[in-house]
Design an enzyme around this catalytic site. Structure first.
Site, PDB file in Angstrom:
ATOM      1  N   GLN A  24     -17.641 -46.515  76.618  1.00  0.00           N
ATOM      2  CA  GLN A  24     -19.279 -46.855  77.284  1.00  0.00           C
ATOM      3  C   GLN A  24     -20.394 -47.458  76.849  1.00  0.00           C
ATOM      4  O   GLN A  24     -20.693 -48.304  76.644  1.00  0.00           O
ATOM      5  CB  GLN A  24     -19.670 -45.355  77.965  1.00  0.00           C
ATOM      6  N   GLY A  83      -7.646 -19.246  59.571  1.00  0.00           N
ATOM      7  CA  GLY A  83      -6.577 -20.299  60.149  1.00  0.00           C
ATOM      8  C   GLY A  83      -5.022 -19.408  60.765  1.00  0.00           C
ATOM      9  O   GLY A  83      -4.192 -19.567  60.263  1.00  0.00           O
ATOM     10  N   LYS A  84      -5.918 -18.379  61.978  1.00  0.00           N
ATOM     11  CA  LYS A  84      -4.551 -17.727  62.412  1.00  0.00           C
ATOM     12  C   LYS A  84      -4.693 -19.496  63.514  1.00  0.00           C
ATOM     13  O   LYS A  84      -2.913 -18.600  63.349  1.00  0.00           O
ATOM     14  CB  LYS A  84      -4.924 -16.987  63.463  1.00  0.00           C
ATOM     15  N   SER A  87     -12.329 -17.045  60.892  1.00  0.00           N
ATOM     16  CA  SER A  87     -12.101 -18.707  60.313  1.00  0.00           C
ATOM     17  C   SER A  87     -10.946 -18.756  59.343  1.00  0.00           C
ATOM     18  O   SER A  87     -10.793 -19.072  57.891  1.00  0.00           O
ATOM     19  CB  SER A  87     -13.338 -18.860  59.655  1.00  0.00           C
ATOM     20  N   GLU A 132      -7.408 -39.548  70.096  1.00  0.00           N
ATOM     21  CA  GLU A 132      -6.730 -38.288  69.722  1.00  0.00           C
ATOM     22  C   GLU A 132      -6.211 -36.956  69.953  1.00  0.00           C
ATOM     23  O   GLU A 132      -5.716 -36.502  69.559  1.00  0.00           O
ATOM     24  CB  GLU A 132      -8.292 -38.436  68.995  1.00  0.00           C
ATOM     25  N   CYS A 173     -14.357 -43.341  74.570  1.00  0.00           N
ATOM     26  CA  CYS A 173     -15.171 -42.679  75.925  1.00  0.00           C
ATOM     27  C   CYS A 173     -16.007 -42.267  76.155  1.00  0.00           C
ATOM     28  O   CYS A 173     -16.408 -43.968  75.969  1.00  0.00           O
ATOM     29  CB  CYS A 173     -14.909 -41.058  75.865  1.00  0.00           C
ATOM     30  N   LEU A 174     -17.480 -42.038  75.345  1.00  0.00           N
ATOM     31  CA  LEU A 174     -18.439 -42.529  75.260  1.00  0.00           C
ATOM     32  C   LEU A 174     -18.334 -43.918  74.531  1.00  0.00           C
ATOM     33  O   LEU A 174     -19.797 -44.830  74.472  1.00  0.00           O
ATOM     34  CB  LEU A 174     -19.554 -41.045  74.908  1.00  0.00           C
ATOM     35  N   GLU A 185     -25.769 -41.853  83.581  1.00  0.00           N
ATOM     36  CA  GLU A 185     -25.600 -40.816  82.784  1.00  0.00           C
ATOM     37  C   GLU A 185     -26.711 -40.748  82.148  1.00  0.00           C
ATOM     38  O   GLU A 185     -27.821 -40.267  82.028  1.00  0.00           O
ATOM     39  CB  GLU A 185     -24.825 -40.108  81.873  1.00  0.00           C
ATOM     40  N   HIS A 228      -8.855 -40.366  75.650  1.00  0.00           N
ATOM     41  CA  HIS A 228      -9.233 -39.732  74.053  1.00  0.00           C
ATOM     42  C   HIS A 228      -7.471 -40.136  73.179  1.00  0.00           C
ATOM     43  O   HIS A 228      -7.078 -39.312  73.678  1.00  0.00           O
ATOM     44  CB  HIS A 228      -9.689 -38.248  74.502  1.00  0.00           C
ATOM     45  N   GLU A 257     -15.145  -7.411  71.632  1.00  0.00           N
ATOM     46  CA  GLU A 257     -14.382  -8.353  73.156  1.00  0.00           C
ATOM     47  C   GLU A 257     -12.558  -8.047  72.724  1.00  0.00           C
ATOM     48  O   GLU A 257     -12.728  -8.406  74.160  1.00  0.00           O
ATOM     49  CB  GLU A 257     -14.189  -9.606  72.656  1.00  0.00           C
ATOM     50  N   LYS A 272       0.649  -2.412  46.827  1.00  0.00           N
ATOM     51  CA  LYS A 272      -0.582  -0.754  47.469  1.00  0.00           C
ATOM     52  C   LYS A 272      -1.079  -1.366  48.716  1.00  0.00           C
ATOM     53  O   LYS A 272      -0.853  -0.752  49.838  1.00  0.00           O
ATOM     54  CB  LYS A 272      -2.039  -1.652  46.277  1.00  0.00           C
TER      55      LYS A 272
HETATM   56  N1  GLN Z   1     -20.482 -38.471  78.877  1.00  0.00           N
HETATM   57  C1  GLN Z   1     -19.352 -39.821  78.950  1.00  0.00           C
HETATM   58  C2  GLN Z   1     -18.601 -39.538  80.387  1.00  0.00           C
HETATM   59  O1  GLN Z   1     -18.607 -38.429  81.261  1.00  0.00           O
HETATM   60  C3  GLN Z   1     -18.319 -39.418  77.942  1.00  0.00           C
HETATM   61  C4  GLN Z   1     -17.754 -38.630  77.892  1.00  0.00           C
HETATM   62  C5  GLN Z   1     -17.001 -38.570  76.795  1.00  0.00           C
HETATM   63  O2  GLN Z   1     -17.139 -38.982  75.733  1.00  0.00           O
HETATM   64  N2  GLN Z   1     -15.974 -37.716  76.976  1.00  0.00           N
HETATM   65  O3  GLN Z   1     -18.667 -40.387  81.113  1.00  0.00           O
END
Ligand code: GLN
Length: 539
Positions: free
Chosen positions: A389, A19-20, A17, A513, A385-386, A409, A511, A153, A227
């Protein structure tokens, strides 16, 4: 192996952590500003083939690239800083390395040899080190080695770095070691010993770091640098201080001040006359640090106790906030804590609400209540996404009066499967890498909030899901005011919905983002922030 490509390896010591990823991205940014084409890749020492199957609590957000790779969140930093896309080749895990080697072994490719860590695993690692440099597209490939030196590892990776020096030659190979210089308040002293030990571990593995980047809460006085230089066998001017920064976006400029780019260029014999002053970057920082307004946005999801789980969303608000010269206070709210009674109090001070991506039942009811609150109170809303939905489910239940409407789901036997498993997903049994992943085209309807945000109608966005809007219900939704404003032109999948009679209610199956960068803040986030500012001024 490409002849002219320079390879920089970034290792870490003392603790994780540090920040590489940010140091790698900052160095890359500086080299980019000098006119070099640069890419960054990350090698992770864990055994999962990729982070796609990891719970976000384990490793933070899973970042998705255009080509549909599920990768480490550091790749998000690389893209946000460099404004260039990454791909599957930019993130390799131990699991993938072993998988490749074992697959070759089964095919008989090792001709009866005993397959061993050295040379077979290290050869596979090196092949992957060099892959992105092969076609000559990049002047510099920066490789971040995950974990800490000394971890069991990481050993094969460290050994591969040692060998790479001899493949590449001294002018094409450089190791930057990121370390921590702790401050002991009682002794009022900065301590160099942990760094000495971590460098000793590198030396034992046959690697002499060329540059030390020292994370510290205090300035490193010249004696401390001396040093470190003496005990770690590093040139004095290559002991670089990395003070804690106010924002990660300050780090490129801090590293420039410390001449990290110049040291790297001189060691790698990289010559250039270009030296752009990072004007755009400074302009962004100026707007980020001098906001003219302030808003509160609620991010509602179930992984809120680890903000890294929502890294790209958090960064997208920083980019969008700067674009709108607005300080965005992001409040992470657990969906499990929300019900119809406490929603008004919980959301009292919010100017906008986002419902986050996610998987599974837990916290679903709270998300439905959240959407209802935003919809009925005309609060700017973005669902991802979700989150999209859930917006559909909420609308089905409360506007269309479809009792028990759900996603299959959450409830495989629901009477009204308004969100359902995609056709192509129905026969899939394996979990890893099997969602609908990566970039797909989407066509936006003219005259909608989405097309206004983008300023165009043809877009490409990244996905990560198995379930989709059930088109059998589309007519009913549209008649009642929830419109599908973005559609995949090939499959007709609904990619964006909007509510007509609402100041700003937009939810996307994709998404956004993942594609927001410092240079190109994402239009949906920028419009959402602006809608929240308008909402606040109105009230
Ligand atoms: N669980 C939902 C799906 O598989 C939404 C996935 C998500 O939010 N990335 O469709």
């Amino acid at each position: 192996m490409a002849s002219n490509t320079k390879y920089i390896f970034i290792t870490g010591g003392v603790t994780s952590s540090l920040g590489k990823g940010i140091i790698a991205a900052s160095l890359a940014k500086l080299l980019q500003s000098r006119g070099f084409s640069v890419t960054i890749q990350k090698f992770d020492p864990y055994l999962n083939i990729d982070p796609g199957t990891l719970n976000p609590y384990e490793h933070g957000e899973c970042y998705v690239t255009d080509d549909g790779a599920e990768t480490d969140l550091d790749l998000g930093h690389y893209e946000r800083f460099l404004n260039t896309p990454t791909s599957q080749s930019n993130n390799i895990t131990t699991g993938r390395i072993y998988n490749n080697v074992i697959t070759k072994e089964r095919k008989g490719e090792f001709l009866g040899k005993t397959v061993q860590v050295i040379p077979h695993i290290t050869d596979e690692i090196k092949t992957n080190f060099y892959k992105l440099g092969e076609d000559g597209k990049y002047d510099v490939v920066i490789t971040e080695i995950g974990g800490c030196v000394g971890d069991i590892e990481s050993l094969p990776f460290i050994e591969a770095v040692r060998q790479a020096k001899w493949d590449l030659g001294p002018n094409n190979f450089l190791v930057v070691h990121l370390t921590l210089i702790p401050y002991l308040a009682a002794a009022k002293e900065l301590k160099t010993k942990p760094t000495q030990h971590s460098v000793k571990q590198l030396l034992e593995a046959g690697i002499q770091p060329d540059i030390l980047v020292c994370r510290s809460e205090h300035h490193l006085p010249q004696e401390v640098k001396k040093k470190l230089s003496l005990f770690c066998n590093v040139q004095l001017n290559c002991v670089i201080e990395a003070l804690d920064a106010e924002t990660i976006y300050d780090v490129p400029l801090l590293m420039k001040k410390e001449k990290l780019d110049e040291r790297v260029m001189s060691k790698l014999k990289l010559r250039t006359n270009t030296n752009t002053e990072l004007e755009h970057w400074k302009d962004f920082l100026g707007r980020l640090k001098n906001p003219t307004s302030e808003i509160n946005i609620g991010l509602v999801g179930k992984y809120v106790s680890l903000p890294d789980a929502y890294k790209s969303i958090i960064e997208s608000f920083i980019h969008a906030g700067a674009a709108a010269e607005c300080k965005v206070n992001l409040k992470l709210i657990s969906s499990e804590e929300i019900d119809s009674e406490n929603a008004p109090r919980k959301f009292e001070e919010l100017d906008g609400i986002l419902v986050a991506p996610g998987f599974g039942e837990r916290g679903l009811d709270g998300k439905v209540e959240t959407v209802k609150f935003a919809r009925t109170n005309a609060i700017p809303f973005l669902g991802i996404c979700l989150g999209m939905q859930v917006a559909v489910i909420e609308f089905a239940r409360n506007v269309l009066n479809l009792k028990g409407a759900n996603s299959t789901e959450m409830d495989p036997n629901t009477e009204h499967p308004v969100i359902a498993l995609m056709e192509e997903q129905k026969n899939i049994e394996q979990m890893g890498g099997t969602m609908r992943l990566g970039s797909y085209p989407c066509e936006l309807k003219k005259g909608t909030k989405s097309s206004a945000a983008y300023g165009k109608t043809k877009i490409n966005e990244r996905h990560r899901h198995r379930y989709e809007f059930n088109n059998q219900y589309l007519e009913q939704f549209e008649k009642n005011g929830m419109i599908a404003t973005g559609i995949n032109p090939e499959t007709n999948l609904v990619e964006i919905v909007e509510i007509k009679d609402h100041p700003w209610f937009v939810a996307s199956q994709f998404h956004p983002e993942y594609k927001s960068t410092v240079l190109n803040p994402h239009p949906l986030f920028v419009r959402f922030v602006r809608a929240a500012i308008e909402n606040k001024t109105k009230n």
